[in-house]
Design an enzyme around this catalytic site. Structure first.
Site, PDB file in Angstrom:
ATOM      1  N   ASP A 190       0.832  -1.218   0.000  1.00 59.39           N
ATOM      2  CA  ASP A 190       0.000   0.000   0.000  1.00 59.39           C
ATOM      3  C   ASP A 190       0.860   1.259   0.000  1.00 59.39           C
ATOM      4  O   ASP A 190       1.403   1.647   1.042  1.00 59.39           O
ATOM      5  CB  ASP A 190      -0.900  -0.032   1.258  1.00 59.39           C
ATOM      6  N   ASP A 232      -1.893   5.653  -5.055  1.00 55.57           N
ATOM      7  CA  ASP A 232      -2.145   4.823  -3.887  1.00 55.57           C
ATOM      8  C   ASP A 232      -2.572   3.415  -4.296  1.00 55.57           C
ATOM      9  O   ASP A 232      -3.734   3.171  -4.628  1.00 55.57           O
ATOM     10  CB  ASP A 232      -3.238   5.491  -3.047  1.00 55.57           C
TER      11      ASP A 232
HETATM   12  C1  LIG Z   1     -10.662   8.062   1.133  1.00 47.51           C
HETATM   13  C2  LIG Z   1     -10.967   6.651   0.824  1.00 47.51           C
HETATM   14  C3  LIG Z   1     -10.069   5.602   0.714  1.00 47.51           C
HETATM   15  C4  LIG Z   1      -8.632   5.727   0.875  1.00 47.51           C
HETATM   16  O1  LIG Z   1      -7.868   4.847   0.571  1.00 47.51           O
HETATM   17  C5  LIG Z   1     -10.812   4.449   0.400  1.00 47.51           C
HETATM   18  C6  LIG Z   1     -10.337   3.088   0.159  1.00 47.51           C
HETATM   19  N1  LIG Z   1     -10.532   2.410  -0.972  1.00 47.51           N
HETATM   20  N2  LIG Z   1      -9.994   1.173  -0.802  1.00 47.51           N
HETATM   21  C7  LIG Z   1      -9.488   1.133   0.442  1.00 47.51           C
HETATM   22  C8  LIG Z   1      -8.842   0.112   1.152  1.00 47.51           C
HETATM   23  C9  LIG Z   1      -8.511  -1.225   0.871  1.00 47.51           C
HETATM   24  C10 LIG Z   1      -8.826  -1.951  -0.403  1.00 47.51           C
HETATM   25  N3  LIG Z   1     -10.095  -2.628  -0.147  1.00 47.51           N
HETATM   26  C11 LIG Z   1     -11.294  -2.011  -0.374  1.00 47.51           C
HETATM   27  C12 LIG Z   1     -12.458  -2.727  -0.106  1.00 47.51           C
HETATM   28  C13 LIG Z   1     -13.815  -2.426  -0.232  1.00 47.51           C
HETATM   29  C14 LIG Z   1     -14.370  -1.128  -0.726  1.00 47.51           C
HETATM   30  N4  LIG Z   1     -14.513  -3.519   0.163  1.00 47.51           N
HETATM   31  C15 LIG Z   1     -15.996  -3.604   0.184  1.00 47.51           C
HETATM   32  C16 LIG Z   1     -13.690  -4.504   0.552  1.00 47.51           C
HETATM   33  C17 LIG Z   1     -14.129  -5.839   1.060  1.00 47.51           C
HETATM   34  C18 LIG Z   1     -12.369  -4.045   0.400  1.00 47.51           C
HETATM   35  C19 LIG Z   1     -11.089  -4.575   0.628  1.00 47.51           C
HETATM   36 CL1  LIG Z   1     -10.833  -6.133   1.251  1.00 47.51          CL
HETATM   37  N5  LIG Z   1      -9.998  -3.891   0.358  1.00 47.51           N
HETATM   38  N6  LIG Z   1      -7.896  -1.727   1.984  1.00 47.51           N
HETATM   39  C20 LIG Z   1      -7.404  -3.107   2.111  1.00 47.51           C
HETATM   40  C21 LIG Z   1      -7.804  -0.777   2.939  1.00 47.51           C
HETATM   41  C22 LIG Z   1      -7.196  -0.960   4.283  1.00 47.51           C
HETATM   42  C23 LIG Z   1      -8.391   0.398   2.449  1.00 47.51           C
HETATM   43  C24 LIG Z   1      -8.614   1.692   2.981  1.00 47.51           C
HETATM   44  N7  LIG Z   1      -9.251   2.637   2.299  1.00 47.51           N
HETATM   45  N8  LIG Z   1      -9.673   2.326   1.060  1.00 47.51           N
HETATM   46  C25 LIG Z   1     -12.132   4.823   0.347  1.00 47.51           C
HETATM   47  C26 LIG Z   1     -13.299   3.915   0.047  1.00 47.51           C
HETATM   48  N9  LIG Z   1     -12.209   6.153   0.606  1.00 47.51           N
HETATM   49  C27 LIG Z   1     -13.439   6.944   0.605  1.00 47.51           C
END
Ligand SMILES: Cc1c(C=O)c(-c2nnc3c4c(C[n+]5cc6c(C)n(C)c(C)c6c(Cl)n5)n(C)c(C)c4cnn23)c(C)n1C
Length: 330
Positions: free
Chosen positions: A35, A219
């Site tokens: 990441d 990212d």
């Molecule tokens: C400001 C921001 C983000 C900043 O980064 C963000 C985001 N977008 N993907 C991820 C992330 C991920 C990738 N990710 C996304 C997932 C979603 C949307 N769902 C339903 C599952 C099951 C996911 C998994 Cl296992 N993995 N991971 C592993 C982590 C720790 C994330 C943290 N934030 N994130 C979102 C949705 N937003 C609004």
């Protein structure tokens, strides 16, 4: 030294990618999400309550002859989607794709939020942001890339993420076989610890390229592409039946709609994201409504060039001084 490891999508819509990492002696293999948007290396561990572990592989420091507790150090991290984890810290030998670091801070989770527990194919994260973002206290720790730097042939790592397929992360070299043409580099500012850079503009489908500098972070840990509302509305204006749904928290459209491509600029170079990457997923398995891979960044305070964008290119994260990021066609 160099290393090369697979980037494997954890589900059929590339929601995240995991890479095999070995920790300890004898080696314990975990699948971590590399990441570039964070700088903590944390893992499910023998210290994670069993009620919060559901199928993940865990790191057991007690089974490693090279593990050392980093006394009195703790960490706690919150991600952009609201998920989080916290715990303690061990130092141990860690390797990715044959590249070994002898004394890597391995942050052992003592608590993880439910979204991590629910994702059985993800055993933790390896932050590849700048070490200034690391949350370990009282003394912050270095990322795997920062620890490996002195032994790397070249101070770089590259991401070759793929659409519905396994790609790769390389450390210490730029593999000429993984891209075509030239690499277009642009300046990176380390503030506040992300790979922050700008796009030189964008185009929707076959429309004219809009020259406008858009600052954001590349990212690998974020699934989708988040850009300013003006850009996103211009895109979905071309999609029959698209709407910005409060209910679904973003732009949705009939799965049958045809989507335009989206092109972004890195200096003079142009990278086109195929429509298929932006027709991200059905909102539920039987629904005919689909969720977009391009969403608005308003409210985030930052634009995020996540996997939907990065998988359209071969990306070079260069830890040179000053740092820079490069994009090439593949
Ligand atoms: C400001 C921001 C983000 C900043 O980064 C963000 C985001 N977008 N993907 C991820 C992330 C991920 C990738 N990710 C996304 C997932 C979603 C949307 N769902 C339903 C599952 C099951 C996911 C998994 Cl296992 N993995 N991971 C592993 C982590 C720790 C994330 C943290 N934030 N994130 C979102 C949705 N937003 C609004």
């Amino acid at each position: 030294d160099t290393g090369s490891a697979a980037a494997i999508p954890i589900n059929e819509v590339d929601i995240a990618y995991v890479t095999p990492v070995t920790v300890g002696t004898p080696p314990q293999t975990l699948m971590l999400d590399l990441d570039t948007g964070s700088s903590d290396l944390w893992v499910f561990s023998s210290l994670t309550p069993s009620s919060q572990v559901r199928g993940q592989d865990i790191y057991t420091p007690a089974n490693s002859s090279t593990s050392k507790l980093l006394n009195g150090h703790t960490w706690s991290i919150r991600y952009g989607d609201g998920s989080g984890s916290r715990g303690t810290v061990y130092l141990d030998t860690l390797a990715v794709g044959g590249l070994e670091v002898k004394s890597q801070a391995v942050q052992t989770a003592q608590e993880v939020s439910s979204s991590f527990t629910q994702e059985q194919s993800l055993d933790g994260l390896m932050g590849l942001g700048f070490s200034t973002l690391n949350t370990v206290r009282p003394s912050s720790q270095l990322t795997f890339f920062d620890n490996a730097r002195p032994s790397l042939d070249e101070e770089v790592f590259t991401a070759d993420l793929k659409y519905h397929a396994t790609g790769s992360y390389d450390f210490g070299f730029v593999d000429r076989a993984k891209y075509t043409g030239n690499i277009s580099y642009t300046a990176v500012t380390e503030s506040p610890g992300y790979w922050t850079h700008s796009l030189s503009g964008y185009a929707v489908g076959s429309g004219a390229f809009q020259t406008t500098r858009l600052s954001g972070i590349s990212d690998t840990g974020t699934t989708l592409l988040y850009l300013p509302t003006a850009v996103v509305t211009a895109y979905y204006r071309q999609v029959q039946g698209a709407q910005n749904s409060q209910y679904y928290g973003g732009y949705v459209f009939p799965c049958s709609s045809s989507l335009p491509t989206f092109t972004f600029g890195i200096e003079e170079a142009r990278f086109t994201i195929p429509a298929s990457y932006i027709n991200y997923t059905r909102i539920s398995p039987t629904s005919t409504t689909c969720y977009g891979g391009l969403q608005s960044s308003s409210g985030l305070g930052i634009n995020i060039f996540g996997d939907v964008a990065l998988k359209a290119a071969f990306v070079v994260f260069s830890g040179t001084n000053p740092p820079r990021i490069g994009f090439a066609h593949k």
